[in-house]
Motif scaffolding. Structure first.
Motif, PDB file in Angstrom:
ATOM      1  N   LEU A  62      -6.967  36.382  56.286  1.00 29.39           N
ATOM      2  CA  LEU A  62      -6.280  35.368  57.087  1.00 29.39           C
ATOM      3  C   LEU A  62      -7.292  34.369  57.632  1.00 29.39           C
ATOM      4  CD1 LEU A  62      -3.592  34.420  58.371  1.00 29.39           C
ATOM      5  CD2 LEU A  62      -4.159  35.861  60.349  1.00 29.39           C
ATOM      6  N   LEU A  63      -7.033  33.077  57.400  1.00 32.26           N
ATOM      7  CA  LEU A  63      -7.925  32.023  57.868  1.00 32.26           C
ATOM      8  C   LEU A  63      -7.400  31.353  59.129  1.00 32.26           C
ATOM      9  CD1 LEU A  63      -8.739  30.330  54.428  1.00 32.26           C
ATOM     10  CD2 LEU A  63     -10.108  32.008  55.659  1.00 32.26           C
ATOM     11  N   PHE A  64      -6.140  30.933  59.099  1.00 34.26           N
ATOM     12  CA  PHE A  64      -5.540  30.222  60.220  1.00 34.26           C
ATOM     13  C   PHE A  64      -4.088  30.663  60.384  1.00 34.26           C
ATOM     14  CE2 PHE A  64      -8.297  27.283  57.810  1.00 34.26           C
ATOM     15  CZ  PHE A  64      -9.340  27.139  58.725  1.00 34.26           C
ATOM     16  N   THR A  65      -3.575  30.536  61.613  1.00 38.78           N
ATOM     17  CA  THR A  65      -2.164  30.814  61.856  1.00 38.78           C
ATOM     18  C   THR A  65      -1.686  30.016  63.060  1.00 38.78           C
ATOM     19  OG1 THR A  65      -0.539  32.516  62.426  1.00 38.78           O
ATOM     20  CG2 THR A  65      -2.794  32.866  63.198  1.00 38.78           C
ATOM     21  N   SER A  66      -0.482  29.505  62.973  1.00 40.39           N
ATOM     22  CA  SER A  66       0.087  28.757  64.105  1.00 40.39           C
ATOM     23  C   SER A  66       0.406  29.682  65.270  1.00 40.39           C
ATOM     24  CB  SER A  66       1.349  28.015  63.663  1.00 40.39           C
ATOM     25  OG  SER A  66       2.312  28.918  63.155  1.00 40.39           O
ATOM     26  N   SER A  67       0.399  30.995  65.037  1.00 42.85           N
ATOM     27  CA  SER A  67       0.654  31.948  66.119  1.00 42.85           C
ATOM     28  C   SER A  67      -0.438  31.907  67.185  1.00 42.85           C
ATOM     29  CB  SER A  67       0.761  33.369  65.554  1.00 42.85           C
ATOM     30  OG  SER A  67       1.819  33.463  64.623  1.00 42.85           O
ATOM     31  N   ASP A  68      -1.574  31.321  66.834  1.00 45.63           N
ATOM     32  CA  ASP A  68      -2.665  31.208  67.805  1.00 45.63           C
ATOM     33  C   ASP A  68      -2.412  30.102  68.824  1.00 45.63           C
ATOM     34  OD1 ASP A  68      -4.032  33.249  66.594  1.00 45.63           O
ATOM     35  OD2 ASP A  68      -5.283  31.944  65.350  1.00 45.63           O
ATOM     36  N   TYR A  69      -1.359  29.316  68.638  1.00 48.71           N
ATOM     37  CA  TYR A  69      -1.083  28.191  69.517  1.00 48.71           C
ATOM     38  C   TYR A  69       0.278  28.375  70.193  1.00 48.71           C
ATOM     39  CZ  TYR A  69      -4.780  26.370  66.545  1.00 48.71           C
ATOM     40  OH  TYR A  69      -5.947  26.209  65.844  1.00 48.71           O
ATOM     41  N   GLU A  70       0.466  27.697  71.314  1.00 50.21           N
ATOM     42  CA  GLU A  70       1.704  27.843  72.072  1.00 50.21           C
ATOM     43  C   GLU A  70       2.881  27.173  71.382  1.00 50.21           C
ATOM     44  OE1 GLU A  70       1.059  26.418  75.990  1.00 50.21           O
ATOM     45  OE2 GLU A  70      -0.398  27.986  76.531  1.00 50.21           O
ATOM     46  N   ALA A  71       2.627  26.099  70.666  1.00 51.19           N
ATOM     47  CA  ALA A  71       3.704  25.345  70.026  1.00 51.19           C
ATOM     48  C   ALA A  71       3.483  25.300  68.531  1.00 51.19           C
ATOM     49  CB  ALA A  71       3.760  23.922  70.586  1.00 51.19           C
ATOM     50  N   PRO A  72       4.538  25.061  67.749  1.00 53.20           N
ATOM     51  CA  PRO A  72       4.366  24.922  66.302  1.00 53.20           C
ATOM     52  C   PRO A  72       3.455  23.742  65.964  1.00 53.20           C
ATOM     53  CG  PRO A  72       6.695  25.136  66.891  1.00 53.20           C
ATOM     54  CD  PRO A  72       5.951  24.904  68.164  1.00 53.20           C
ATOM     55  N   GLN A  73       2.925  23.762  64.753  1.00 53.51           N
ATOM     56  CA  GLN A  73       2.137  22.639  64.258  1.00 53.51           C
ATOM     57  C   GLN A  73       3.077  21.467  63.987  1.00 53.51           C
ATOM     58  OE1 GLN A  73      -1.143  22.822  63.911  1.00 53.51           O
ATOM     59  NE2 GLN A  73      -1.564  20.850  62.950  1.00 53.51           N
ATOM     60  N   ASP A  74       2.629  20.241  64.287  1.00 53.16           N
ATOM     61  CA  ASP A  74       3.453  19.073  63.975  1.00 53.16           C
ATOM     62  C   ASP A  74       2.649  18.071  63.161  1.00 53.16           C
ATOM     63  OD1 ASP A  74       1.999  17.292  65.846  1.00 53.16           O
ATOM     64  OD2 ASP A  74       3.017  18.435  67.401  1.00 53.16           O
ATOM     65  N   VAL A  75       3.352  17.289  62.350  1.00 53.66           N
ATOM     66  CA  VAL A  75       2.677  16.334  61.479  1.00 53.66           C
ATOM     67  C   VAL A  75       3.680  15.290  60.998  1.00 53.66           C
ATOM     68  CG1 VAL A  75       3.089  17.545  59.290  1.00 53.66           C
ATOM     69  CG2 VAL A  75       1.034  16.139  59.567  1.00 53.66           C
ATOM     70  N   LEU A  76       3.197  14.105  60.737  1.00 56.54           N
ATOM     71  CA  LEU A  76       3.979  13.065  60.082  1.00 56.54           C
ATOM     72  C   LEU A  76       3.675  13.152  58.595  1.00 56.54           C
ATOM     73  CD1 LEU A  76       5.830  10.545  60.568  1.00 56.54           C
ATOM     74  CD2 LEU A  76       3.730   9.179  60.433  1.00 56.54           C
ATOM     75  N   LEU A  77       4.658  13.537  57.795  1.00 50.22           N
ATOM     76  CA  LEU A  77       4.425  13.733  56.367  1.00 50.22           C
ATOM     77  C   LEU A  77       3.982  12.431  55.709  1.00 50.22           C
ATOM     78  CD1 LEU A  77       7.407  16.057  55.341  1.00 50.22           C
ATOM     79  CD2 LEU A  77       5.014  16.668  55.717  1.00 50.22           C
ATOM     80  N   GLY A  78       2.968  12.565  54.850  1.00 52.24           N
ATOM     81  CA  GLY A  78       2.443  11.392  54.166  1.00 52.24           C
ATOM     82  C   GLY A  78       1.449  10.609  54.997  1.00 52.24           C
ATOM     83  N   GLY A  79       1.123  11.113  56.185  1.00 52.29           N
ATOM     84  CA  GLY A  79       0.227  10.387  57.074  1.00 52.29           C
ATOM     85  C   GLY A  79      -1.246  10.672  56.845  1.00 52.29           C
ATOM     86  N   GLY A  80      -1.556  11.577  55.890  1.00 51.57           N
ATOM     87  CA  GLY A  80      -2.954  11.867  55.578  1.00 51.57           C
ATOM     88  C   GLY A  80      -3.653  12.730  56.599  1.00 51.57           C
ATOM     89  N   LYS A  81      -2.906  13.453  57.425  1.00 52.46           N
ATOM     90  CA  LYS A  81      -3.509  14.278  58.473  1.00 52.46           C
ATOM     91  C   LYS A  81      -3.707  15.730  58.045  1.00 52.46           C
ATOM     92  CE  LYS A  81      -3.714  10.925  61.443  1.00 52.46           C
ATOM     93  NZ  LYS A  81      -5.026  10.356  61.832  1.00 52.46           N
ATOM     94  N   ILE A  82      -3.089  16.143  56.963  1.00 50.85           N
ATOM     95  CA  ILE A  82      -3.265  17.498  56.455  1.00 50.85           C
ATOM     96  C   ILE A  82      -3.638  17.412  54.977  1.00 50.85           C
ATOM     97  CG2 ILE A  82      -1.747  18.621  58.119  1.00 50.85           C
ATOM     98  CD1 ILE A  82       0.505  18.472  56.105  1.00 50.85           C
ATOM     99  N   ILE A  83      -4.098  18.531  54.410  1.00 52.77           N
ATOM    100  CA  ILE A  83      -4.497  18.520  53.001  1.00 52.77           C
ATOM    101  C   ILE A  83      -3.305  18.143  52.120  1.00 52.77           C
ATOM    102  CG2 ILE A  83      -6.416  20.130  53.273  1.00 52.77           C
ATOM    103  CD1 ILE A  83      -4.574  22.359  52.297  1.00 52.77           C
ATOM    104  N   ASP A  84      -3.596  17.513  51.004  1.00 51.59           N
ATOM    105  CA  ASP A  84      -2.535  16.976  50.144  1.00 51.59           C
ATOM    106  C   ASP A  84      -1.548  18.041  49.682  1.00 51.59           C
ATOM    107  OD1 ASP A  84      -3.717  14.528  50.409  1.00 51.59           O
ATOM    108  OD2 ASP A  84      -4.700  14.535  48.443  1.00 51.59           O
ATOM    109  N   GLY A  85      -2.075  19.214  49.323  1.00 54.65           N
ATOM    110  CA  GLY A  85      -1.196  20.263  48.808  1.00 54.65           C
ATOM    111  C   GLY A  85      -0.220  20.758  49.842  1.00 54.65           C
ATOM    112  N   LEU A  86      -0.663  20.883  51.107  1.00 55.81           N
ATOM    113  CA  LEU A  86       0.230  21.320  52.180  1.00 55.81           C
ATOM    114  C   LEU A  86       1.255  20.232  52.480  1.00 55.81           C
ATOM    115  CD1 LEU A  86       1.068  23.350  54.302  1.00 55.81           C
ATOM    116  CD2 LEU A  86      -0.703  22.424  55.811  1.00 55.81           C
ATOM    117  N   ASP A  87       0.813  18.974  52.494  1.00 58.72           N
ATOM    118  CA  ASP A  87       1.736  17.856  52.730  1.00 58.72           C
ATOM    119  C   ASP A  87       2.850  17.868  51.684  1.00 58.72           C
ATOM    120  OD1 ASP A  87       2.870  15.140  52.916  1.00 58.72           O
ATOM    121  OD2 ASP A  87       1.172  14.729  54.222  1.00 58.72           O
ATOM    122  N   GLU A  88       2.471  18.088  50.440  1.00 60.63           N
ATOM    123  CA  GLU A  88       3.460  18.133  49.362  1.00 60.63           C
ATOM    124  C   GLU A  88       4.392  19.327  49.514  1.00 60.63           C
ATOM    125  OE1 GLU A  88       3.421  18.970  44.556  1.00 60.63           O
ATOM    126  OE2 GLU A  88       1.717  17.916  45.452  1.00 60.63           O
TER     127      GLU A  88
END
Length: 474
Positions: free
Chosen positions: A306-332
């Protein structure tokens, strides 16, 4: 007498030369005294005497004629005089068996030996160095004694041997030539002595398969593997490092044993792999580019680390799709999802963190994501701040000009836009402060920057894009 036995023999005259003198040194009727030591003894009917001192429990293969062997030895005469030793040279004796390259007694005695076996041979002279002996150390007609430890054996016709240790189920894909693979290994000789290990280097070995970047036997043995598989590959020297060996650790003509654990592999043409685990039957709205989403995730390597998990944070992860803020494969992978949907996703490194990796993510690692879409805010097209969900008012300026003074300040503009959003007639760009977005919209329409929008200044974004397209066509 026995070998190395010493005797004094007194011979009376009647058992010597009697009354006759012998040469000029032995007078007649003389008693003779002989001090003897027996150095060697053999009979023409003798064969090689073989004593097995130790033999391995699990012997899957033994020496046959035409095999190539590597062995250590101590060699002596029958009286114990040592005349040769491979240990003193720190180098094994290497030879083909049964082709006359060794003395006959060794050619015969090595047959049937297993790697790791120790044998003791007594070889009569006619199966050793014969009536001429050899050099100054081995006299004529000398029996010889060999203490042999078999280190290695192979046949020039051998191919690699693959032993399957662990084959994961299910295996949806097997490696082929051209794939890029990451694997751990322990490398040893047939006698079990380890000469290298990726675990000692604390990193996997990464390379392409089937393109000649590795020794031929490994290149072949890694084709057809599954992710997570463990296998043993035994390489004859002609598919490893050959007669020359490699460096100071791998001697020439050595058979090598690689215990392999495949971490992952991919191809540069691989897409993101999506497996949908749970999806609502009544879903009529899915995520797409420019949408703002919240999601839960677990990110791991294919070996389960296990590398990362959103369970380590109080709120879910948020992102604007197509905004280039996450790796391409996850965005897709996060597109075309329904709220509440769960997915398992494999992201190849060229759509992940690439050859160099990032932080604790190793280079060229395939990543596994477990995803759940928590919420979805629909977005607006690229370049837009607001879109109409219904037809815009025919007399838009009049609708904006609430006090009908033929000019629209920011306050009136903001009041109108917020009303359209609250009534579900329009949508602002998500994931940004609404007042800031409205202010930017106002500035785009206030073309003379006087703080007021007039009828001449007001123009819809869609109309501007259409006019621009007409100009480009011209």
């Amino acid at each position: 007498m026995c070998v190395n036995e010493r005797r004094r023999i007194t011979v009376p005259p009647h058992l010597t030369h009697s009354s006759q003198a012998a040469g000029g040194t032995v007078p007649p009727d003389t008693t003779l005294v002989f001090d003897l030591v027996l150095l060697d003894i053999f009979n023409r009917a003798d064969q090689v005497q073989t004593k097995v001192l130790t033999t391995p429990k699990d012997c899957k293969r033994s020496v046959v004629r035409t095999d190539f062997v590597r062995f250590h030895f101590n060699a002596s005469l029958l009286d114990g005089t040592v005349f040769d030793s491979s240990y003193k040279r720190s180098q094994t004796q290497d030879s083909v068996v049964g082709e006359g390259l060794l003395i006959k007694g060794l050619d015969e005695g090595l047959l049937g030996m297993c790697v790791g076996e120790i044998r003791h041979f007594i070889i009569p002279p006619f199966l050793a160095f014969g009536e001429k002996g050899y050099g100054t150390d081995i006299p004529p007609h000398a029996s010889v004694v060999y203490h042999i430890l078999l280190e290695d054996l192979h046949n020039p016709k051998d191919d690699i041997i693959v032993e399957f240790k662990k084959a994961p189920e299910p295996c949806t894909r097997k490696s082929v030539a051209g794939d890029y693979i990451r694997y751990h290994y322990n490398a040893s000789f047939l006698n079990g002595i380890t000469f290298d290990s990726s675990y000692q280097h604390n990193k996997t070995y990464n390379t392409y398969i089937g393109l000649g970047y590795m020794i031929a036997g490994i290149d072949k043995g890694l084709q057809g593997v599954c992710t997570g598989e463990k296998r043993r590959i035994i390489l004859p020297p002609h598919l490893a490092y050959g007669q020359q060996g490699a460096g100071k650790d791998i001697p020439g003509s050595a058979v090598l044993v690689f215990d392999i654990h495949v971490i992952d592999f991919h191809n540069v043409k691989d897409p993101v792999q999506v497996e949908i685990g749970n999806k609502s039957a009544g879903c009529n709205e899915t995520s797409e580019v420019n949408d703002f989403i919240q999601y839960h995730y677990n990110c791991s390597l294919l070996d389960g680390t296990l590398l990362f998990t959103s369970s380590d944070y109080e709120a879910p992860q948020d992102v604007l799709l197509g905004g280039g803020k996450i790796i391409d494969g996850l965005d897709e992978a996060l597109r075309n999802m329904c709220v509440g949907e769960r997915r398992t996703v494999l992201v190849p490194p060229h759509l992940g963190h690439g050859e160099k990796g990032a932080g604790i993510v190793p280079g060229s690692a395939v990543l596994r994501f477990e995803l759940e879409l928590v919420s979805l805010q629909k977005g607006v097209p690229e370049g837009y701040l607001f879109v109409w969900l219904e037809d815009s008012p025919v007399q838009l300026f009049e609708a904006l000009d609430i006090n009908q003074d033929q000019q629209v300040p920011l306050e009136e503009f903001s009041q109108f836009i917020k009303q359209q959003v609250s009534e579900g007639k329009g949508r602002l760009k998500p994931a940004q402060d609404a007042d800031s977005v409205i202010t930017d919209m106002f500035k785009n329409q206030d073309r003379n920057a006087d703080g007021l929008i007039t009828l001449d200044e007001l123009k819809l974004k869609s109309d501007e894009d259409a006019e621009k397209a007409r100009h480009e066509e011209l």
